[in-house]
Scaffold this motif. Structure first.
Motif: not given
Length: 83
Positions: A59-66
């Motif tokens: 799995a891959a977990f990608v999060y958006d950094i403002p």
């Protein structure tokens, strides 16, 4: 249960299954508790690898950094995560 790998320079976590074995058993790779490794690949991306020798990506977990400007204006908003 996640356990941080202190030796590594990047963020690596070992993932264990606490339900395997008994209540008082020590969590280790040899005891059969080890599920895989959660590794930070980029600034905003974590990848989960299995415990086999081939190191398959599960799995891959990608999060958006403002941006820094929006953080200063609006405060620290929650991060948006995608799996």
């Amino acid at each position: 249960i996640a356990q941080r790998n202190i030796i590594s320079m990047t963020s690596n976590y070992r993932i264990f299954d606490a339900l395997r074995g008994g209540e008082n058993s020590k969590l280790s790779k040899k005891a059969g508790h080890y599920i895989g490794k959660l590794r930070r690949d980029k600034v905003s991306c974590y990848t989960l690898y299995d415990s086999s020798r081939e190191k398959r990506q599960l799995a891959a977990f990608v999060y958006d950094i403002p941006s820094l400007v929006s953080q200063v204006k609006e405060g620290q908003p929650p991060r948006k995560m995608q799996a």
